[in-house]
Design a protein around this motif. Sequence first.
Motif, mmCIF file in Angstrom:
data_model
loop_
_atom_site.group_PDB
_atom_site.id
_atom_site.type_symbol
_atom_site.label_atom_id
_atom_site.label_comp_id
_atom_site.label_asym_id
_atom_site.label_seq_id
_atom_site.Cartn_x
_atom_site.Cartn_y
_atom_site.Cartn_z
ATOM 1 N N UNK A 87 0.585 -1.045 -0.125
ATOM 2 C CA UNK A 87 0.137 -0.056 -0.003
ATOM 3 C C UNK A 87 0.865 1.437 -0.087
ATOM 4 N N UNK A 88 1.834 1.223 0.799
ATOM 5 C CA UNK A 88 2.889 2.330 0.945
ATOM 6 C C UNK A 88 3.464 2.435 -0.484
ATOM 7 N N UNK A 89 3.936 1.434 -1.338
ATOM 8 C CA UNK A 89 4.426 1.481 -2.568
ATOM 9 C C UNK A 89 3.531 2.186 -3.523
ATOM 10 N N UNK A 90 1.953 1.601 -3.492
ATOM 11 C CA UNK A 90 1.051 2.209 -4.257
ATOM 12 C C UNK A 90 1.104 3.669 -4.244
ATOM 13 N N UNK A 91 1.236 4.478 -3.021
ATOM 14 C CA UNK A 91 1.142 5.761 -2.815
ATOM 15 C C UNK A 91 2.578 6.426 -2.935
ATOM 16 N N UNK A 92 3.640 5.721 -3.584
ATOM 17 C CA UNK A 92 4.876 6.368 -3.460
ATOM 18 C C UNK A 92 5.211 7.584 -4.148
ATOM 19 N N UNK A 93 4.460 7.921 -5.327
ATOM 20 C CA UNK A 93 4.630 9.078 -5.759
ATOM 21 C C UNK A 93 3.980 10.279 -5.484
ATOM 22 N N UNK A 94 3.148 10.206 -4.280
ATOM 23 C CA UNK A 94 2.135 11.245 -3.563
ATOM 24 C C UNK A 94 2.499 11.574 -2.286
ATOM 25 N N UNK A 95 3.811 11.466 -1.928
ATOM 26 C CA UNK A 95 4.206 11.845 -0.608
ATOM 27 C C UNK A 95 3.982 13.420 -0.301
ATOM 28 N N UNK A 96 4.221 14.106 -1.137
ATOM 29 C CA UNK A 96 3.994 15.709 -1.030
ATOM 30 C C UNK A 96 2.512 15.902 -0.723
ATOM 31 N N UNK A 97 1.683 15.112 -1.529
ATOM 32 C CA UNK A 97 0.272 15.160 -1.324
ATOM 33 C C UNK A 97 -0.331 14.883 -0.027
ATOM 34 N N UNK A 98 0.203 13.686 0.176
ATOM 35 C CA UNK A 98 -0.440 13.048 1.751
ATOM 36 C C UNK A 98 0.296 13.792 2.885
ATOM 37 N N UNK A 99 1.734 14.636 2.721
ATOM 38 C CA UNK A 99 2.131 15.276 3.833
ATOM 39 C C UNK A 99 1.355 16.366 4.187
ATOM 40 N N UNK A 100 0.550 17.153 3.226
ATOM 41 C CA UNK A 100 -0.176 18.084 3.462
ATOM 42 C C UNK A 100 -1.646 17.913 3.387
#
Length: 1213
Positions: A623-636
């Motif tokens: 699941x983490x790998x699935x969202x790997x390219x969207x750390x910035x979006x998840x951070x905010x």
Amino acid sequence: MYEWLPAFLQKQVSAYNGYNQHVDASLSHEFQAAVQFMATLLPAGIYTRNKTCHFHKVQGSDGGFWPAYRLCDSYWKRKNPNIKSAQDIDDLLLGMISQIAEKEDNVVVEDLRDYWYGTLKYTRMDYISWSIQQGRDFGLCSYNHARQYFGLPPIANWSIINRYLYQRNKKLFEDLANLYNNDPEKLELFPGVMLECDGDPGELLTAIITDQFQRLRDGDRFWFENLKNGLFTLEEIEKIKKTTFHDVILSVTSADRGDFQLDVFKWVNGDPCPQPEQISAQMLANCTPPTVTDYFADSITGYSILIAVICSFPLVSFLIAWMVARSRRRDFIKFQKRRALQSIRQSLPAEGIPAQEWQGPKEPICSVILQIDPQNVIKVLDSRCAIRRTITLQSQKNVIVIQSNNHGSKTLLIKIPKEYDLVLFFHNEEKCKEFINQLQENGIELHQYKKSEKHLMKDAVTKKQRGHILETFFRQSFAQVLHISRSDVTGSSSAKVKEALKCELSRTEFAESLGLKPQSMFVESMFSLADEDGNGYLSFREFLNILLIFMTGTPKEKSELMFKMYDIDGNGFLSKEEFFTMLKSFIEISNNCISKDQTEQVIEIMFRDSGFQNKEELTLEDFHYLLRDHDKELRFSQLRFKGMDPPEVFNQMCRRVSFVDKTDTRQTSSSEALLYTEAKKEKYPKGIIHQKLQEFRRFIENYRRHIICVVIFYGISIGLFVERAHHYAFESHHRGISEVTMPGIIVARGTAASISFMFSYILLTMCRNLITFLRETFLNQYIPFDAAVDFHRLVAKTAIVLTVLHSVGHAVNVYMFSITPLSTLSCLFPKIFVNDGSELPQRYYWWFFQTIPGLTGVLLLAVLALMYVFSSHHFRRNSFRGFWVTHHFYILLYILTILHGSFGLLQQPKFHVFLMAPALIFIGDSLISLSRKKTEINVIKAELLPSDVTCLRFQRPADFDYKSGQWVRIACLALGTNEYHPFTLTTAPHEDTLSLHIRAAGPWTTRLRELYSPQSVSDLGGYPEIYLDGPFGEGHQEWNKYEVSVLVGGGIGVTPFASILKDLVFKPSVNSKIACKKIYFIWVTRTQRQFEWFADIIREVEENDKCDLVSVHIYITQLAEKFDLRTTMLYICERHFQKVLNRSLFTGLRSITHFGRPQFEPFFISLQEVHPEVRKIGVFSCGPPGMTKNVEKACQMVNKENQAHFSHHFENF
């Protein structure tokens, strides 16, 4: 001539030389003014005596007896108590013969200075001042000029006028010199004549009187000495010359010879009956004080009430408009209720107990329906059967129920632990007991008590009280998570804070804090995860734990939390079914705009893109790998709770806008390319003064046509005002009107000229056919025809203001005319008034209601008040029918205006001169529209689209040529009204049919939608026909005149761009050349399902756009902020879907969908970078006023920079 004149002039007159026909015998103005000098001879009183030299006492006006008649009280009374017989007249003449006159000098008694008889209005006046003014009215020459005319040397020094008087009273001459600026040449005739006299008439007066009498004698053909006329013989002439005033008085009175002297004009010692003493004012009764007759005294109240009534015309019109709008609104609501009645009936519960819920002391009481589920859940439904509240009593033991013991025992309080209480009013005690029995039948243990209704309500915890506790709860939670100082959040006592920290949130309260429904899948999953003890409530610590992760947690912690939320079976894996459940909970916030098939397709794409296509379950690492390219979006990303806004740092981090990059998007295979990245932030290199100057220069450049036209129009209006004001202020003194009412007449006539011009040429702004034709000519480069409606409103508002000023001016005029004597009015208005001697003017109501200008003026104010109020934005939207009807009063308006000026009280009518040309043009334009309105148009197809949009497709009339972006007016007689409504065409000019997309926003459009519903069409046996008027031009059709154009549509405001986009992609397909090289279309919509028909148009544009002319940006505003947790997951799904299938998950278009509202300023800045060679970019917006205002503000901000500037054209709906 031969007796009085020598005595007065103290010299003999010249001998008569016969009649001279060349001599002018008329009275000269100099003589008429100078003869007033006789006033210096008049005493303050007049003696009366009998033949025996007995001087009588005279009864005064005060009832007392005085030695002589008081001059000031004698000449203005028609009846005198002292004169009752002819003998009294004889006695008066004898008294005057014995009385010695005042000295010939510059002194005049007060009886003539302040107590000379006046008009009815002012009973007293100053005879000397009146004489001086009369000389001015005659236009007499100055004193020195008169001396020169009569052969006397001019006076160069004040002291030479009268040397003896100058020596005795030097101050008199000094004061007189100051009055005339020490210039003897300015000295007037009458004062100079009076100054000359000092015991004799003076040389100038002597010359004037001698000249006048000699001319009267020599120029009179019937003079008694003229032997040539044959009237008298020499003997008769001699006899006449020997006849004296002594002889005349003896003949007409009872006096005998010896009763008075032979020379009645002189009295010398030895003559009979000397006067007792020289009369003076101190010896006589006081003069009757002057009085002022107030013609308006008994009219003040009536006049004030009438003015108040006229001033209330706008208020009355407002009340009428409010009543009409309210009635229309009420009918519209009833109509909507009837439409929704069927769905409401279907949702009615099978059973339930009606009651009323009490929410607090100052809160409204709501009608509710109560239901009890077998799971011990109380459902409180509103009148529409929507769930207002759900109360779970499954885990509650010994529920406290308190029933009132007074007022019919029909009030019930149910204490709900950890929530606010439920207070119910039942219709009677039986219903109350029935509800209690149902609670017991469902196995709920009750502890029943009874109290008075007053104490029952006092013990209840209301929703408002609970809200205060929850507010403190959230404040303390945010204070701990965001490390905010307690002094900044603590607004309550420590006891209340402790009470709030012990509080626990119910599922409903938790959902309300997120702005979601309690039944939401997202709330179910989040609440279940946060409720660690499983008691169905969230404690402060449980809420704080979940809040910490979402507000300050890392992307890994947030994704792990979401993994646990949807790992329903808790096996440490997330199956595709559970992943589907997760996405479905996110999709709820977008009105379930994504279907089940689309959701499954997204899951397959996301799994395949991450290499998990062969897996049925995901681990936490997967699941983490699935969202790997969207750390910035998840951070905010975070959760937005009600009660406290997050700190500004989060707001700044969460702001992201789309912009256009310089990179050529056609070189990339993905439509995302570089179109959607963060906008560059560059500071303006110039100072604030340079920016303001640049902004002003751009404003002038964008609106130079508007400014020039406004300046010319208002210049003419001001010129007309000034010309009339100057005329009545300085050029109409000979008429006297300005002397009576100077301010009122200037304002009234000046504004009348401007209003005549404005009321006439405002018709040109409504010549739609002419404007549509002219905007295609070269004149459009100089005249902003697209601003015709705005200019119409501007001119109308200005005309209203001038009308008010015009009315104020005439209100002043009426007042002044009502206090002006009739003698003056008869001079001002000789055609209306005749001076009958009464001096009484007409009353105020005569001017208002018995004259054509007055009556038509009052009616005009009433008509204008109705037209203005009903044309305001609010009433035009709520009662278009009222606006339509009242605006057709313009015919009555022009008829009344023509009649208003036709009376010609002050000047010849001129309104027709202004009106003639515009009226002919307007009538011709109206005839063109009328010829089209008579043609019925068959509707080919009618379709009811989502969001209350009705699509009408109808035949295209012959010779109906139009351009994309133009609009028409339609009427449908089947609705029972002939009013026309404007709508933009959504078909392109090359199509064979015409179509309109009409949103049901008001009564007329809603009834139209109902009329073209399948059921109505079936009942009518076909589609009702419509009437068409148009097409008409507007600013949006100029999109092709710019190299780069930006189209911004909001909601139903996208309709003008439907035609434009179709036309745009059609023209290149037929090798038609257009100046426009690039179109950026921004579509702002609440949800794409509202206007799915427009998505089909965009899809058609994308398929036919071979030259990449159109770049489409879609913003869905219903979703929460872009980096809210839920929308972040939708954003991630959208990007995966777009990446693989090159189309949007939400719309199915190649254009990427954005969440939230567009930031126009950064977008426009990026356009300047992408198109540096373009100097002018056209921006065309249509939608809600708030959106077009934001676009205008962004254009103004960007135009401060010395780059490509943006010209904004907008329409609001």
